[in-house]
Scaffold this motif. Structure first.
Motif, PDB file in Angstrom:
ATOM      1  N   LEU A 239       0.828  -1.211   0.000  1.00 18.57           N
ATOM      2  CA  LEU A 239       0.000   0.000   0.000  1.00 18.57           C
ATOM      3  C   LEU A 239       0.861   1.259   0.000  1.00 18.57           C
ATOM      4  CD1 LEU A 239      -2.910  -0.939   2.458  1.00 18.57           C
ATOM      5  CD2 LEU A 239      -2.921  -0.946  -0.043  1.00 18.57           C
TER       6      LEU A 239
ATOM      7  N   SER B  93      -5.130  -2.026  -4.390  1.00 20.10           N
ATOM      8  CA  SER B  93      -5.151  -1.994  -2.923  1.00 20.10           C
ATOM      9  C   SER B  93      -6.214  -2.952  -2.394  1.00 20.10           C
ATOM     10  CB  SER B  93      -5.431  -0.570  -2.419  1.00 20.10           C
ATOM     11  OG  SER B  93      -4.409   0.323  -2.810  1.00 20.10           O
TER      12      SER B  93
ATOM     13  N   TRP C 207       0.718   3.756  -3.293  1.00 19.84           N
ATOM     14  CA  TRP C 207       0.213   5.119  -3.121  1.00 19.84           C
ATOM     15  C   TRP C 207       1.343   6.146  -3.203  1.00 19.84           C
ATOM     16  CZ3 TRP C 207      -4.512   6.554  -3.883  1.00 19.84           C
ATOM     17  CH2 TRP C 207      -5.537   5.615  -3.743  1.00 19.84           C
TER      18      TRP C 207
END
Length: 238
Positions: free
Chosen positions: A154, A178, A158
């Motif tokens: 994650l 995700s 991101w």
């Protein structure tokens, strides 16, 4: 001096703001409407003598931080010899930085039908996801390692989305991957259509104007089309 400006800096401007003119010609591209949907309501041309810097923002901002990381990576490209068109194409494909692309390059890619190659998209996020998942495969041994693997995936996904400017296609694919990563950690299969719907839902909560964005429309229609058709082709081949 304008090249030294950073996100969050405060500048004092002396100018006259004006609303963009709406075009009344039927079927023409309405640039004023395009700006409005991007939440730009006025425009102005400012010369070098019409503005001064009055404050540097020293506080932490995620957008500023991600922009600094991208600039650092761009400097690494230059350090190792990437210049001119090579640098422009490499930075656009990998980091979503298109400022160096010349009109000639854009026209050449457009005529060849390969303009999408110059845009960071779900393909990039998918490659990163697959590579990280393979590298961290040993983390599937127990629950705690799987949770650590999820956190790493994650953060990296991101982080890449931030560095590349959070375009609609990248945000969409990042949310979807995700969800897939979360489902894998919980040992549950994720429905691809549910993943697409959740991605659209959260993006539209953040910015309802995404619905009018051509990149949002094309990104979602393309991935839905691929998912829908791929299963039918697979069944035919089987």
């Amino acid at each position: 001096s304008s090249k030294q400006l950073e996100i969050g800096d405060t500048i004092l401007i002396k100018t006259t703001l004006s609303k963009p003119q709406y075009l009344n010609n039927p079927n023409n591209f309405d640039y004023a409407d395009y700006l409005y949907k991007k939440r730009f309501y006025t425009t102005s041309y400012i010369t070098q003598n019409q503005w001064i810097l009055i404050g540097k923002n020293q506080s932490f901002q995620i957008k500023k931080w991600s922009n600094n990381i991208r600039n650092h990576l761009l400097n690494i490209y230059k350090k190792y010899g990437l210049t001119n068109d090579t640098f422009a194409i490499a930075s656009a494909i990998s980091l979503g930085y298109k400022d160096e692309l010349s009109e000639e390059i854009k026209e050449q890619f457009s005529q060849s039908g390969a303009s999408h190659i110059l845009a960071v998209s779900g393909l990039h996020v998918g490659i990163i996801f697959l590579v990280i998942s393979k590298i961290l495969y040993p983390f599937n041994r127990n629950k705690h390692l799987r949770l650590l693997k999820l956190i790493i995936i994650l953060l990296l996904l991101w982080g890449y989305a931030l560095i590349t400017g959070l375009s609609a296609s990248v945000v969409r694919s990042t949310i979807m991957f995700s969800i897939i990563a979360l489902g894998t950690t919980l040992k549950r299969n994720s429905n691809i259509y549910n993943s697409i719907s959740i991605a659209a839902f959260f993006m539209l909560i953040y910015n309802p104007f995404y619905l009018l964005d051509i990149s949002f429309q094309l990104s979602f229609s393309a991935v839905i089309g691929i998912v829908f058709i791929e299963k039918k082709i697979e069944n035919l081949l089987t």
